[in-house]
Write an enzyme that holds these catalytic residues in place. Structure first.
Site, mmCIF file in Angstrom:
data_model
loop_
_atom_site.group_PDB
_atom_site.id
_atom_site.type_symbol
_atom_site.label_atom_id
_atom_site.label_comp_id
_atom_site.label_asym_id
_atom_site.label_seq_id
_atom_site.Cartn_x
_atom_site.Cartn_y
_atom_site.Cartn_z
ATOM 1 N N HIS A 33 -56.090 -2.721 -19.102
ATOM 2 C CA HIS A 33 -55.566 -3.416 -20.057
ATOM 3 C C HIS A 33 -56.584 -3.224 -21.381
ATOM 4 C CE1 HIS A 33 -53.601 -6.935 -21.857
ATOM 5 N NE2 HIS A 33 -54.689 -7.334 -22.450
ATOM 6 N N ASP A 35 -57.020 -3.775 -25.245
ATOM 7 C CA ASP A 35 -56.858 -4.748 -26.355
ATOM 8 C C ASP A 35 -57.113 -4.184 -27.755
ATOM 9 O OD1 ASP A 35 -56.059 -7.275 -24.847
ATOM 10 O OD2 ASP A 35 -58.334 -7.127 -24.202
ATOM 11 N N HIS A 66 -52.315 -3.781 -25.445
ATOM 12 C CA HIS A 66 -51.929 -4.878 -26.078
ATOM 13 C C HIS A 66 -52.299 -5.120 -27.381
ATOM 14 C CE1 HIS A 66 -52.942 -9.716 -26.159
ATOM 15 N NE2 HIS A 66 -52.000 -9.275 -26.710
ATOM 16 N N MET A 68 -52.694 -6.634 -31.047
ATOM 17 C CA MET A 68 -53.054 -7.793 -31.527
ATOM 18 C C MET A 68 -53.288 -7.475 -33.156
ATOM 19 S SD MET A 68 -55.355 -9.790 -28.900
ATOM 20 C CE MET A 68 -55.668 -8.180 -28.064
ATOM 21 N N MET A 137 -50.292 -15.753 -23.453
ATOM 22 C CA MET A 137 -51.619 -15.896 -23.826
ATOM 23 C C MET A 137 -52.141 -17.196 -23.235
ATOM 24 S SD MET A 137 -52.422 -12.919 -25.317
ATOM 25 C CE MET A 137 -54.058 -13.439 -25.537
ATOM 26 N N ASP A 175 -52.990 -13.646 -19.865
ATOM 27 C CA ASP A 175 -54.050 -12.991 -20.722
ATOM 28 C C ASP A 175 -54.896 -13.915 -21.394
ATOM 29 O OD1 ASP A 175 -55.835 -11.348 -21.778
ATOM 30 O OD2 ASP A 175 -54.433 -10.422 -23.280
HETATM 31 C C1 DX5 Z 1 -57.818 -11.758 -25.817
HETATM 32 C C2 DX5 Z 1 -57.590 -10.511 -25.313
HETATM 33 C C3 DX5 Z 1 -57.943 -10.460 -23.692
HETATM 34 C C4 DX5 Z 1 -59.174 -10.649 -23.294
HETATM 35 C C5 DX5 Z 1 -59.253 -11.289 -22.079
HETATM 36 O O1 DX5 Z 1 -57.620 -11.572 -27.262
HETATM 37 O O2 DX5 Z 1 -55.978 -10.167 -25.460
HETATM 38 O O3 DX5 Z 1 -57.010 -9.183 -23.054
HETATM 39 O O4 DX5 Z 1 -59.792 -9.235 -23.269
HETATM 40 O O5 DX5 Z 1 -60.571 -11.345 -21.887
HETATM 41 P P1 DX5 Z 1 -61.315 -12.681 -20.641
HETATM 42 O O6 DX5 Z 1 -60.576 -12.407 -19.336
HETATM 43 O O7 DX5 Z 1 -62.495 -12.306 -20.912
HETATM 44 O O8 DX5 Z 1 -60.583 -13.946 -21.238
HETATM 45 ZN ZN ZN Z 2 -55.099 -8.680 -24.216
#
Ligand code: DX5
Ligand code: ZN
Length: 215
Positions: A33, A35, A66, A68, A137, A175
């Site tokens: 994954h 980010d 992913h 953002m 989310m 997530d």
């Molecule tokens: C948050 C990200 C997640 C994050 C999850 O904005 O999209 O993918 O890395 O991390 P944990 O598992 O530590 O909440």
């Molecule tokens: Zn993510």
């Protein structure tokens, strides 16, 4: 289908990323994954193309990217070029979601749509049959290691029902804040893919933790 585990590289050691990539390669994890944060859509900046390209060089499992970021359509081809197999955009960042999803699929990737904790899953009603993955989310996006939002369980159940009603093949990904205490309940509610950053990388034995999340 048994559920998939996607460790979030955001919590990896960037001073020795290759070691963590090899750990994931040799573990029971299914995807990486990845980010991407732009400092505009979310109040944080993570990393961009050079880092993802380096991850791709060593990763032996699919890259679940992913985004953002605002204007994700503009960069879809570039993410394909650095190895994204699944490309997820935020519904809140896409005024023309149908077009964004088609664009990703036309480029040969699986199309994911992420929705923030405040966004209703009903907004997916008219596009859900075209979507390959829905990323629910379970924290407000922007940071790893946040507390899981409990309302997510209800959302997973509602989303599962919508997927079945619409005959969609979309996978449900969770997530944020996934840990060894909540993962089983999420799967029981209908989750198919669990992202885990902090839970995996802050544990003493990350590959053992992945194994436990996989059970
Ligand atoms: C948050 C990200 C997640 C994050 C999850 O904005 O999209 O993918 O890395 O991390 P944990 O598992 O530590 O909440
Ligand atoms: Zn993510």
């Amino acid at each position: 289908m048994s559920h998939l585990i996607a460790p979030s590289v955001l919590s990896a050691n960037f001073a020795n990323l290759q070691a963590d990539i090899e750990m994931i390669n040799n573990s029971e994890a299914d995807w990486f994954h990845v980010d991407v944060m732009d400092g505009v859509f979310v109040p944080n900046i993570s990393f961009g193309f050079p880092v993802i390209k380096s991850i791709q060089k060593f990763a032996k499992k699919p890259l679940d990217v992913h985004l953002m970021i605002v204007n994700p359509d503009q960069y879809a081809q570039a993410f394909k070029d650095v190895g994204a197999e699944i490309l997820t955009v935020h519904i809140e960042a896409c005024p023309h979601l149908h077009r964004s999803v088609q664009n990703i699929k036309n480029l040969g990737m699986k199309a994911g749509v992420a929705i923030n904790p405040h966004t209703s899953i009903n907004l997916l009603e008219d596009t859900i049959s075209d979507i390959d993955l829905i990323c629910l989310m379970s924290v407000n996006p922007g940071f790893g290691g946040q507390k899981f939002i409990e309302n997510t369980y209800e959302k997973v159940k509602k989303l599962k029902t919508l997927i079945q009603q619409k005959n969609s093949k979309a996978l449900i990904e969770i997530d944020g804040g996934v840990d060894l205490n909540n993962y089983q309940k999420l799967i029981d509610c209908g989750a198919n893919v669990l992202v885990a950053g902090n839970t995996v990388f802050s544990s003493k034995n990350p590959s053992e933790t992945i194994k436990m999340l996989k059970k």
